[in-house]
Design a protein around this motif. Sequence first.
Motif, short mmCIF file in Angstrom:
data_model
loop_
_atom_site.label_atom_id
_atom_site.label_comp_id
_atom_site.label_asym_id
_atom_site.label_seq_id
_atom_site.Cartn_x
_atom_site.Cartn_y
_atom_site.Cartn_z
N ASP A 187 40.07 52.84 -65.93
CA ASP A 187 39.20 51.77 -66.40
C ASP A 187 37.86 51.86 -65.70
O ASP A 187 37.74 52.46 -64.61
CB ASP A 187 39.81 50.39 -66.15
N HIS A 237 34.10 49.34 -65.23
CA HIS A 237 33.36 48.12 -65.54
C HIS A 237 31.96 48.23 -64.98
O HIS A 237 31.74 48.85 -63.94
CB HIS A 237 34.03 46.87 -64.94
N HIS A 263 43.33 46.54 -64.08
CA HIS A 263 43.35 47.01 -65.47
C HIS A 263 43.86 48.44 -65.55
O HIS A 263 44.65 48.77 -66.44
CB HIS A 263 41.94 46.93 -66.08
MG MG Z 1 38.87 46.57 -67.91
#
Ligand code: MG
Length: 163
Positions: free
Chosen positions: A10, A12, A44
């Motif tokens: 993941d 961000h 995540h």
């Molecule tokens: Mg995420």
Amino acid sequence: MRIRTGFGYDSHRLVTGRPFLLGGIEVPHDKGGMGHSDADVLLHAITDALLGAVALGDIGLHFPDTDPAWKDADSRKLLRHVVELLREKGWTVGNMDCTVVLEQPKLRPHVDAMRSSIAALLDVEVDAVSVKASTNEKMGFVGREEGVVAYAVVLVKEESAGP
Ligand code: MG
């Protein structure tokens, strides 16, 4: 006993004015993850690794960012939901290893708190949880401190019911 492995990734964006949640704890920093949920990039990646281990899709399938129910969602709750989903199917976690890639801040002082937090969420001992950190040598979006990346692998096991 059957065992499976799963992999998760993941990323961000990092923006000012957001808390920086990582592994279920808040890490002091002048920026935090931007996202529909609380943007905990590490939880995540771990959630996706668990879903991957049992081939149950991905986090976007289970918690679509178009669904207002998941806006600002606590990523610990999403992870617990998936841990329970696996448990219903007979799978428990063996161990988890991960790497978080970012330039700042240094994560070493926070690693043990993250390990404890993640171990509690996964229902495993702390020594079954590894959290590592790496910089990206100032290259790319991570290097420019525009974002943070996490990779995770998990092993899950299914004990046989016996003879
Ligand atoms: Mg995420």
